[in-house]
Motif scaffolding. Structure first.
Motif, mmCIF file in Angstrom:
data_model
loop_
_atom_site.group_PDB
_atom_site.id
_atom_site.type_symbol
_atom_site.label_atom_id
_atom_site.label_comp_id
_atom_site.label_asym_id
_atom_site.label_seq_id
_atom_site.Cartn_x
_atom_site.Cartn_y
_atom_site.Cartn_z
ATOM 1 N N GLY A 27 29.767 27.068 40.198
ATOM 2 C CA GLY A 27 30.104 26.278 41.383
ATOM 3 C C GLY A 27 30.888 27.035 42.435
ATOM 4 N N GLU A 28 31.171 28.297 42.163
ATOM 5 C CA GLU A 28 31.956 29.072 43.129
ATOM 6 C C GLU A 28 31.064 29.587 44.262
ATOM 7 O OE1 GLU A 28 35.659 32.268 42.918
ATOM 8 O OE2 GLU A 28 34.250 32.221 41.265
ATOM 9 N N ILE A 29 31.648 29.623 45.465
ATOM 10 C CA ILE A 29 30.933 30.137 46.636
ATOM 11 C C ILE A 29 31.592 31.462 47.020
ATOM 12 C CG2 ILE A 29 30.101 29.616 48.962
ATOM 13 C CD1 ILE A 29 29.462 27.406 46.825
ATOM 14 N N VAL A 178 20.281 26.824 59.578
ATOM 15 C CA VAL A 178 20.229 27.504 58.276
ATOM 16 C C VAL A 178 21.609 27.494 57.618
ATOM 17 C CG1 VAL A 178 19.848 29.736 57.143
ATOM 18 C CG2 VAL A 178 18.195 28.874 58.819
ATOM 19 N N LEU A 179 22.641 27.778 58.392
ATOM 20 C CA LEU A 179 24.003 27.707 57.840
ATOM 21 C C LEU A 179 24.315 26.288 57.390
ATOM 22 C CD1 LEU A 179 26.046 29.953 60.311
ATOM 23 C CD2 LEU A 179 25.186 30.547 58.037
ATOM 24 N N GLY A 180 23.806 25.306 58.126
ATOM 25 C CA GLY A 180 24.029 23.911 57.767
ATOM 26 C C GLY A 180 23.450 23.589 56.395
ATOM 27 N N LEU A 181 22.241 24.079 56.142
ATOM 28 C CA LEU A 181 21.623 23.854 54.834
ATOM 29 C C LEU A 181 22.429 24.560 53.735
ATOM 30 C CD1 LEU A 181 19.407 22.859 52.959
ATOM 31 C CD2 LEU A 181 17.958 24.758 53.726
ATOM 32 N N MET A 182 22.909 25.767 54.038
ATOM 33 C CA MET A 182 23.724 26.488 53.044
ATOM 34 C C MET A 182 25.030 25.740 52.769
ATOM 35 S SD MET A 182 22.955 30.309 54.424
ATOM 36 C CE MET A 182 24.180 31.105 53.384
ATOM 37 N N LYS A 183 25.592 25.136 53.815
ATOM 38 C CA LYS A 183 26.820 24.343 53.619
ATOM 39 C C LYS A 183 26.555 23.122 52.749
ATOM 40 C CE LYS A 183 29.144 25.807 57.803
ATOM 41 N NZ LYS A 183 29.501 25.523 59.203
ATOM 42 N N SER A 187 28.358 22.297 49.271
ATOM 43 C CA SER A 187 29.085 21.054 48.992
ATOM 44 C C SER A 187 28.579 20.400 47.710
ATOM 45 C CB SER A 187 28.976 20.091 50.174
ATOM 46 O OG SER A 187 27.666 19.577 50.240
ATOM 47 N N GLU A 188 27.341 20.755 47.318
ATOM 48 C CA GLU A 188 26.825 20.278 46.021
ATOM 49 C C GLU A 188 27.238 21.206 44.883
ATOM 50 O OE1 GLU A 188 22.638 20.185 46.884
ATOM 51 O OE2 GLU A 188 22.866 18.564 48.350
#
Ligand code: ADP
Ligand code: MG
Length: 243
Positions: A27-29, A178-183, A187-188
């Motif tokens: 779960g780490e980013i 694209v950054l939005g999808l990565m965010k 968050s998941e």
């Protein structure tokens, strides 16, 4: 969940990765930054054996491989636990968005086609591209193509997704989607390792920022520390240039 021990990669006489030790929790980013030519891509590529590392140990989940003793079966298993998002999307030009997302499930994971396409449809829905299921990459924007690239990685259910400069080839107008999808993925709590120059993404999303120079980890920490109070002169110098 992911552990690298003394991971090294040599190309001929040049030492590109020089003993990387790294532990990443589920779960780490992780965001990886550093000057060009410093081994960031090579690090990601070694983790899933797109490049065969020269020495060291890689653990993903309960599978640990010594890179010099890894069997073909272990390498395949490790590959299946990781997914890669490329700078240039690397979609199949002659396949639709749906087929691109389903490809690995059908070819590598041997899912029945029906089930793979069902899963691919769900993914397209989640990434907001349900209406592009039958579209070919050439008819999509760069942002849409890269979202398909990310959807393909999501479909595999991999333990970790490795992103190598996922927005660097995009026209500026497509970067945010694209950054939005990565965010959304972050968050998941999808475990991710992201090489990027998007410092605002690193600041907002990363649990940990890792600065690499000369094939070594020079400094790491939460973004608040790395960006406002870098300790090593090389980190300070790099951040001065890009911020
Ligand atoms: P970064 O992603 O940080 O810009 P790379 O990991 O792509 O850096 O490359 C690090 C170094 O390794 C560079 O000097 C590059 O020229 C070299 N390199 C990368 N891939 C290869 C290869 N397949 N053969 C020889 N040298 C390579
Ligand atoms: Mg690179």
């Amino acid at each position: 969940m992911i552990e690298l021990k003394s991971l090294s990669k040599h190309f001929g006489k040049s030492v590109v990765l020089d003993g990387i030790d790294l532990t990443i929790k589920k779960g780490e980013i992780i965001v990886i930054i550093g000057p060009s030519g410093t081994g960031k891509s090579t690090l990601l590529r070694c983790i899933n054996f797109l490049e065969h590392p020269t020495a060291g140990e890689i653990t993903v989940g309960d599978l640990t491989v010594d890179v010099n003793r890894a069997s073909r079966a272990e390498i395949l298993l490790l590959r299946r636990r990781t997914a890669f998002v490329f700078q240039n999307y690397a979609l199949f030009a002659n396949k639709t968005a749906l087929e691109n997302v389903a490809e690995r499930l059908v070819v590598v994971d041997k899912w029945p086609k029906e089930k793979a396409y069902q899963r691919a449809r769900e993914i397209l829905e989640r990434i907001g591209l349900a209406d592009k299921a039958d579209a070919y990459p050439a008819s999509m924007s760069g942002g849409q193509q890269q979202r398909v690239g990310i959807g393909r990685a999501m479909a595999t259910g991999a333990d970790v997704i490795l992103f190598d400069e996922p927005t660097s080839s995009l026209d500026p107008e497509w970067v945010e989607e694209v950054l939005g999808l990565m965010k959304q993925l972050a968050s998941e709590r999808q475990t991710m390792m992201v090489v990027t120059h998007e410092m605002s993404f690193a600041r907002d999303v990363a649990d940990r920022v890792i600065f690499i120079d000369g094939g070594r980890i020079v400094e790491q920490g939460p973004p608040s520390e790395i960006f406002s109070n870098p300790q090593d002169p090389r980190t300070q110098d790099f951040l001065k240039k890009i911020l």
